[in-house]
Scaffold this motif. Structure first.
Motif, PDB file in Angstrom:
ATOM      1  N   UNK A  78      16.385 -15.119   2.103  1.00  0.00           N
ATOM      2  CA  UNK A  78      15.519 -14.176   1.722  1.00  0.00           C
ATOM      3  C   UNK A  78      16.132 -12.822   0.650  1.00  0.00           C
ATOM      4  N   UNK A  79      16.073 -12.695  -0.008  1.00  0.00           N
ATOM      5  CA  UNK A  79      17.064 -11.047  -0.697  1.00  0.00           C
ATOM      6  C   UNK A  79      16.512 -10.479  -0.549  1.00  0.00           C
ATOM      7  N   UNK A  80      16.568  -9.018   0.158  1.00  0.00           N
ATOM      8  CA  UNK A  80      16.467  -7.710   0.412  1.00  0.00           C
ATOM      9  C   UNK A  80      17.362  -6.549   0.452  1.00  0.00           C
ATOM     10  N   UNK A  81      17.791  -6.417  -1.100  1.00  0.00           N
ATOM     11  CA  UNK A  81      18.953  -5.409  -1.704  1.00  0.00           C
ATOM     12  C   UNK A  81      18.158  -4.804  -2.756  1.00  0.00           C
ATOM     13  N   UNK A  82      18.016  -3.675  -2.646  1.00  0.00           N
ATOM     14  CA  UNK A  82      17.823  -2.761  -3.416  1.00  0.00           C
ATOM     15  C   UNK A  82      19.081  -1.518  -4.026  1.00  0.00           C
ATOM     16  N   UNK A  83      18.398  -1.153  -4.806  1.00  0.00           N
ATOM     17  CA  UNK A  83      18.806  -0.370  -6.002  1.00  0.00           C
ATOM     18  C   UNK A  83      19.134   0.570  -5.595  1.00  0.00           C
ATOM     19  N   UNK A 121      15.042   3.928  -8.480  1.00  0.00           N
ATOM     20  CA  UNK A 121      15.964   3.616  -7.439  1.00  0.00           C
ATOM     21  C   UNK A 121      15.207   3.409  -6.325  1.00  0.00           C
ATOM     22  N   UNK A 122      15.741   2.276  -5.823  1.00  0.00           N
ATOM     23  CA  UNK A 122      15.610   2.223  -4.624  1.00  0.00           C
ATOM     24  C   UNK A 122      14.272   0.223  -4.718  1.00  0.00           C
ATOM     25  N   UNK A 123      14.707   0.579  -6.136  1.00  0.00           N
ATOM     26  CA  UNK A 123      13.903  -1.218  -6.844  1.00  0.00           C
ATOM     27  C   UNK A 123      14.180  -1.783  -5.932  1.00  0.00           C
ATOM     28  N   UNK A 124      14.056  -3.600  -5.135  1.00  0.00           N
ATOM     29  CA  UNK A 124      14.766  -4.644  -4.983  1.00  0.00           C
ATOM     30  C   UNK A 124      12.655  -5.895  -4.464  1.00  0.00           C
ATOM     31  N   UNK A 125      13.535  -6.613  -5.171  1.00  0.00           N
ATOM     32  CA  UNK A 125      12.402  -7.880  -4.881  1.00  0.00           C
ATOM     33  C   UNK A 125      12.417  -8.884  -4.546  1.00  0.00           C
ATOM     34  N   UNK A 126      11.786  -9.651  -3.056  1.00  0.00           N
ATOM     35  CA  UNK A 126      12.141 -10.473  -2.426  1.00  0.00           C
ATOM     36  C   UNK A 126      11.249 -11.370  -2.387  1.00  0.00           C
ATOM     37  N   UNK A 127      11.352 -12.278  -1.269  1.00  0.00           N
ATOM     38  CA  UNK A 127      10.113 -13.989  -1.826  1.00  0.00           C
ATOM     39  C   UNK A 127       9.517 -13.206  -0.387  1.00  0.00           C
ATOM     40  N   UNK A 128       9.453 -11.791   0.160  1.00  0.00           N
ATOM     41  CA  UNK A 128       7.856 -11.354   0.610  1.00  0.00           C
ATOM     42  C   UNK A 128       7.509 -10.422   0.296  1.00  0.00           C
ATOM     43  N   UNK A 129       6.055 -10.036   0.483  1.00  0.00           N
ATOM     44  CA  UNK A 129       5.050  -9.477   0.160  1.00  0.00           C
ATOM     45  C   UNK A 129       5.079  -8.149   0.872  1.00  0.00           C
ATOM     46  N   UNK A 130       5.442  -7.290   1.225  1.00  0.00           N
ATOM     47  CA  UNK A 130       5.188  -6.796   2.509  1.00  0.00           C
ATOM     48  C   UNK A 130       4.347  -5.132   2.458  1.00  0.00           C
ATOM     49  N   UNK A 131       3.265  -4.995   3.301  1.00  0.00           N
ATOM     50  CA  UNK A 131       2.582  -4.080   3.290  1.00  0.00           C
ATOM     51  C   UNK A 131       3.045  -2.409   4.155  1.00  0.00           C
ATOM     52  N   UNK A 132       2.849  -1.922   3.304  1.00  0.00           N
ATOM     53  CA  UNK A 132       2.930  -0.339   4.215  1.00  0.00           C
ATOM     54  C   UNK A 132       1.694   0.707   4.484  1.00  0.00           C
ATOM     55  N   UNK A 133       1.504   0.438   6.231  1.00  0.00           N
ATOM     56  CA  UNK A 133       0.696   0.308   6.848  1.00  0.00           C
ATOM     57  C   UNK A 133       0.265   1.604   7.239  1.00  0.00           C
ATOM     58  N   UNK A 134       1.338   3.036   7.627  1.00  0.00           N
ATOM     59  CA  UNK A 134       1.245   3.793   7.947  1.00  0.00           C
ATOM     60  C   UNK A 134       2.306   4.670   8.099  1.00  0.00           C
ATOM     61  N   UNK A 135       2.589   5.661   8.557  1.00  0.00           N
ATOM     62  CA  UNK A 135       3.474   6.412   8.749  1.00  0.00           C
ATOM     63  C   UNK A 135       3.301   7.367   9.188  1.00  0.00           C
ATOM     64  N   UNK A 136       3.689   7.916  10.260  1.00  0.00           N
ATOM     65  CA  UNK A 136       3.843   9.237  11.455  1.00  0.00           C
ATOM     66  C   UNK A 136       4.955   9.992  11.268  1.00  0.00           C
TER      67      UNK A 136
END
Length: 254
Positions: free
Chosen positions: A54-59, A120-135
């Motif tokens: 599963x790719x995980x690279x980012x530009x 900048x930072x773009x990169x796709x994979x076969x997984x969708x991630x949800x950013x739930x929260x940040x502290x």
């Protein structure tokens, strides 16, 4: 029959454009950017395209929509003090990544005018991630430039049945009114997070004072790394235009 897919594999050393209006991409199902791969590239490409890996690279740079944008607002650094933007004062601040882009040099129109083809930072994979929260937790203490200023905790969920790895990116937007830089969003830290299907996890990114500070030419001390007071907006997401979680942190003057 088998549904045929058209996949373009790029072996290159810099960002690429794809003809007038990037129309080539309209007939492509996937774009594989390999940059300068090594001798194991064949096996790596087969594993990635088949789903074995599963790719995980980012530009690490923004890709312009056309060569006319190079040197303008669609390049990632110094666009408000260098090049066409300074001469023409065109474009508005992009709500997604905080930068200012020229629209008059773009091959696109409407909402896409002047913005990068890939951010900048773009990169796709076969997984969708949800950013739930940040502290963002203020650490304080000490007195050196290397002291940790904030700890940023970002919680992410894997929404798909596929195991995957995400590169969590943390940005900061500088206060408005600084004497020598525009207030745009810049990458300040990142972390890798591997999650199974439905799993929730988090990364902690330590932000040091000298990560936020900027070099300032003091009349008495010469170039000095200075942490300017003001409101800094910390954001997190999977790319510079997808950093939707935010929290404002105030730095007081010394």
């Amino acid at each position: 029959g088998v549904a045929k897919k058209t996949i373009v594999v790029l072996v290159h050393g810099r960002p690429v454009t794809f003809g007038a209006g990037n129309q080539v991409l309209e007939r492509v199902d996937a774009l594989f950017s390999a940059f300068r791969p090594g001798e194991a590239f064949g096996a790596a490409m087969a594993n990635l395209l088949s789903g074995e890996t599963n790719p995980s690279g980012k530009l690490s740079q923004s890709w312009p929509r056309s060569v006319g944008e190079v040197g303008s607002g669609s390049t990632p650094w110094l666009q408000a003090v260098r090049g066409k933007w300074l001469a023409n004062k065109q474009g508005s601040v992009d709500e997604l990544d905080g930068r200012r882009y020229d629209d008059y040099v773009s091959s696109a129109s409407g909402e896409d005018a002047g913005t990068p083809l890939f951010y900048f930072g773009h990169g796709m994979s076969y997984t969708n991630f949800s950013y739930e929260s940040m502290e963002v937790r203020e650490v304080g203490g000490g007195g050196g430039d290397d002291d940790v200023l904030w700890i940023v905790r970002v919680t992410v969920r894997n929404l798909t049945p596929v195991f995957g790895t995400e590169v969590v990116q943390v940005y900061v937007r500088d206060p408005s009114g600084l004497p020598f830089v525009p207030f745009w969003k810049r990458l300040i830290g990142y972390g890798r997070l591997s999650l199974s299907s439905g799993e929730v996890g988090y990364v902690d990114v330590a932000i040091k004072k000298d990560d936020v500070a900027m070099w300032h030419d003091s009349m008495t001390k010469g170039p000095t790394l200075t942490l300017f007071p003001g409101d800094y907006v910390v954001t997190a997401g999977g790319a510079s235009n997808d950093a939707t979680l935010f929290q404002t942190m105030t730095v007081l003057g010394e």
